[in-house]
Write a protein that holds these residues in place. Structure first.
Motif, mmCIF file in Angstrom:
data_model
loop_
_atom_site.group_PDB
_atom_site.id
_atom_site.type_symbol
_atom_site.label_atom_id
_atom_site.label_comp_id
_atom_site.label_asym_id
_atom_site.label_seq_id
_atom_site.Cartn_x
_atom_site.Cartn_y
_atom_site.Cartn_z
ATOM 1 N N SER A 57 1.893 9.540 -6.541
ATOM 2 C CA SER A 57 2.143 10.777 -6.143
ATOM 3 C C SER A 57 3.482 11.338 -6.757
ATOM 4 N N ALA A 83 0.921 3.926 -2.635
ATOM 5 C CA ALA A 83 0.816 5.947 -2.798
ATOM 6 C C ALA A 83 2.137 6.863 -2.945
ATOM 7 N N TYR A 84 3.263 6.182 -2.668
ATOM 8 C CA TYR A 84 4.243 6.569 -3.101
ATOM 9 C C TYR A 84 4.711 6.798 -4.575
ATOM 10 N N SER A 85 3.917 5.615 -5.348
ATOM 11 C CA SER A 85 3.413 5.813 -6.856
ATOM 12 C C SER A 85 2.990 6.547 -7.490
ATOM 13 N N THR A 94 0.791 -0.844 -0.136
ATOM 14 C CA THR A 94 0.179 0.071 0.081
ATOM 15 C C THR A 94 1.049 1.254 0.028
ATOM 16 N N ALA A 95 1.929 1.294 0.718
ATOM 17 C CA ALA A 95 2.425 1.995 1.463
ATOM 18 C C ALA A 95 3.248 3.000 -0.926
ATOM 19 N N ALA A 96 3.248 1.856 -0.894
ATOM 20 C CA ALA A 96 4.683 1.772 -2.858
ATOM 21 C C ALA A 96 3.744 1.935 -4.136
#
Length: 86
Positions: free
Chosen positions: A86, A82-84, A78-80
């Motif tokens: 933005s 979200a990072y991709s 999920t963090a990856a």
């Protein structure tokens, strides 16, 4: 009978935490303070549900660790994602 009391007590705690989450939003706290308060309450609720209602507390530790690995993988993915974005 003691199991019923335990489950009712956990239900009451979950209900109280859900009510507190609603009140936290109405307190007018800063965004990040409110965010972390709601995340903390949600984490405690998730542990109670997984531990007692899904019976992980009474299972072998290896199964609990396996669930933790799956949760960690889900958070990392999920963090990856979200990072991709933005």
């Amino acid at each position: 009978m003691s199991r019923l009391r335990l489950y009712v007590a956990i239900y009451v705690v979950l209900f109280a935490f859900a009510t507190m989450q609603v009140f936290v939003e109405g307190l007018g706290l800063s965004y990040w303070t409110g965010f972390w308060a709601v995340i903390g309450l949600s984490a405690v609720k998730a542990l109670l549900v997984a531990g007692y209602y899904q019976h992980l507390r009474f299972e072998p530790r290896s199964l609990s660790y396996l669930m933790l690995v799956g949760l960690t993988a889900a958070v990392v993915l999920t963090a990856a994602a979200a990072y991709s974005i933005s």
